[in-house]
Design an enzyme around this catalytic site. Sequence first.
Site, PDB file in Angstrom:
ATOM      1  N   GLU A 278       3.580   4.866   6.495  1.00 38.61           N
ATOM      2  CA  GLU A 278       2.568   5.659   7.203  1.00 38.61           C
ATOM      3  C   GLU A 278       2.165   4.970   8.517  1.00 38.61           C
ATOM      4  OE1 GLU A 278       0.212   5.985   3.514  1.00 38.61           O
ATOM      5  OE2 GLU A 278       0.054   8.113   3.987  1.00 38.61           O
TER       6      GLU A 278
ATOM      7  N   GLY B 153       1.990   3.098   2.459  1.00 37.56           N
ATOM      8  CA  GLY B 153       1.175   2.876   3.657  1.00 37.56           C
ATOM      9  C   GLY B 153       1.960   2.190   4.764  1.00 37.56           C
TER      10      GLY B 153
ATOM     11  N   GLU C 286       4.117   6.576  -3.450  1.00 42.03           N
ATOM     12  CA  GLU C 286       2.781   6.637  -4.062  1.00 42.03           C
ATOM     13  C   GLU C 286       2.775   7.446  -5.346  1.00 42.03           C
ATOM     14  OE1 GLU C 286       3.454   6.856  -0.877  1.00 42.03           O
ATOM     15  OE2 GLU C 286       1.898   5.919   0.360  1.00 42.03           O
TER      16      GLU C 286
ATOM     17  N   ALA D  62       0.121  -0.150   0.878  1.00 45.21           N
ATOM     18  CA  ALA D  62      -1.213  -0.660   0.539  1.00 45.21           C
ATOM     19  C   ALA D  62      -1.101  -1.641  -0.623  1.00 45.21           C
ATOM     20  CB  ALA D  62      -2.108   0.501   0.149  1.00 45.21           C
TER      21      ALA D  62
END
Length: 725
Positions: free
Chosen positions: A103, A100, A123, A60
């Site tokens: 993910e 992300g 993260e 992200a």
Amino acid sequence: MAQYARGSAVAVIRLRNPPVNALSLAVLQTLEDGLKKADADPSVKAVMICGENGKFSAGADIRGFSSPKRLGGALGPIVSLIESSEKPVVAAIEGVALGGGLEVALGCHYRIAHVKARMGLPEVTIGLLPGAEGTQRLPRLIGVPAALDMITTGKHIPATEALKLGLVDEIVEENTIEAAIRLANKVIGQPLGPRRLSLKPVPKVPNMEAFLDEALVKVKRQARGCLAPELCFQAVRAATQSPFAEGVRRERELFQVLLSSGQAQALQYAFFAERAVRRWATPSGASWSSAAPQPVRRAAVIGLGTMGQGIVTSLVKANIPLVALEQDLENLNKGRKAVMLLLQREAMKMEGGAQILDFHNPAHLQFTVDFDLLRDVDLVIEAVFENMALKKEIFHKLSKICKPGALLCTNTSALNIDEIASATNRPQQVIGTHFFSPAHVMRLLEIIYGRHTSPTAIATAMQLAKALKKVGVVVGNCFGFVGNRMMFPYVQQAVFLLEEGSRPEAVDQVLEDFGFKIGPFRMSDLAGLDVGWRSRKDQGLTGPSLPAGTPARQRHGQRYSPLPDLLCEQGRFGQKTARGWYLYEKAGGRTATPDPWLHNFLSQYRDTHGIQTRFIDQEEILERCLFSLINEGFAILAEGIASGPEHLDVIYINGYGWPEHRGGPMFYASTVGLPRVLAKLQKYSEAHPDVPGLRPSAFLKKLVAVGNPPLKEWMSYLSQQSSKL
Ligand SMILES: CCCCCCCCCCCCC[C@H](O)CC(=O)SCCNC(=O)CCNC(=O)[C@H](O)C(C)(C)COP(=O)(O)OP(=O)(O)OC[C@H]1O[C@@H](n2cnc3c(N)ncnc32)[C@H](O)[C@@H]1OP(=O)(O)O
């Protein structure tokens, strides 16, 4: 953006957001559009997701966390959308798949990675947890122990390890994209149910609860007050206890807690601060954008004491051929033995080990007592004793022997770079490189430019830091530079607190509870009390050069504590002599025990000097130590010794054990609020008017007067109005 293309039966979705394909809202939108387009197109039989420019995605867009609702809403559902696709989706992982990004790959039905790719869920290092269902999918894929390790540490793993863990289905040495398209074509029509991670059970571990309880103790111990590791743990535990959808709900709740904790902001600030300091600049206008480094093909290290040994090890690890020089054979042999031991230990930790660290080859590492062998090196790092006369003698010799372009670096923690440079015929090529002990472990490299240091020299030292995998921070020349200069008032307050009634263990406890790896007294015992003693003797603050009649607790009209000198006079140098501020089990021992002798000594000292003992609470300990350090930071900024508060914070996090989740001392001051820092300093300064370190700096006062602006605006007040300070 993401780019959608359809050639054969396989549609390609390419994540595109240079430089690291961070998942911004725009990227996510086009990813979602691409998936829907592929789904709706009957000629598309499979989908391949990859990243632009050889990088899958770094996750992200961290800058987007300031609008969490919008980003939060987007990613998890898109990962679910990928997984629920009726057409097989293959992730082609090149470069990095982090956060992300990984993910997204976990939502895909197949993952294929380039052998040089790295994967991870980092993260936790920015104060968060994987918030796009990663804490629920990863344990289902690779099992709880491995997932917990990856998620709570944030470590990046190489593709080879990912393959062993089952995180990827295949690794390739050549074209990952072509291999992924081949795989996508191959799996068309195969059942997708077994490939959907959300449908898989979490693999069982014998005695799961006991395993988790033990893991939690470890996670908490290592977190030192940082929330994210424990919440990461809780999210993974939820995967072991609840169905997928409930686990996802828990993950979101925990993510939200972290997002609003303040620690995430501090850690993200630290992430960007570390990158910002690479863009160095000096007050004279030199900067990273115009200065080019010169190549370092061969280096030399002078002095094989503790620092020299660590520096040599760092250079070998960075594959820089070097000459290691000592003054005589006895010291050379001692140093060589120690270096070889360090290198063997390092090789054992590395993948490929001794084959990579070719330290037995004299072309890579040569030990000598012959200065003449330094003729051809591109860079020398002098790491001898902290003694100006000795350093000047060495630099004089170097300027005669080394080739004209060679960069001459001095590893000093406080000495004047200009004075050292004055002993050479090339002051423009003299620069300070302050390594931190142990030099092959600590990430910080303070790079100190002198009055004549050239931009090329600074750029070369910064390039060296990068090659050594260190964080280089460029600062100006003053006594103690940035790190130690800020440390002096901090340690001074700690000692004053002892005079007034506190004990070393009480002061250390407060600062360790704050998050420091080690409190000031344990730190001084570790570093050796004799180091500071020698420096104070050199400065004429103690020892034979102290003028007769000097008051015991005053120097130059300011408060002074002779306590550390008195301990040294008793032969108490810290760990190395088994006693210092604490007692140790043996010389070189690590276990600090409170020492009744010291407590008694402190009482007698207070009696001798008529000091009334008082109870000092934790708040006062914390504020006097930290605010005096921060106050010095403001003075440093006002003098132009560092070009921004980020520099000070990066130095403290990487060199002084400052808790990263508090973002560094200057960031911490901004979260406390500058008016409060100022008010407290004023209060303590009134109580201790003979302590300059507590007297609020003019710059701090200025910032409060202009209304406590955000940290990123501080420097603008200085440049516009410094004359009024
Ligand atoms: C009310 C409702 C709320 C409810 C919430 C519920 C759910 C919320 C779900 C949210 C979704 C969460 C998704 C996910 O789990 C979270 C994340 O992915 S966080 C990001 C994780 N990724 C990282 O931490 C990786 C960080 N980057 C790196 O480690 C390195 O940059 C790298 C990728 C290894 C590359 O290293 P280098 O080659 O050395 O290059 P640099 O480090 O210098 O980077 C170059 C350049 O890129 C910038 N950058 C890197 N990564 C990011 C990033 N992720 N976002 C933004 N920018 C990034 C970096 O800053 C450099 O730029 P510069 O600063 O120099 O301008």
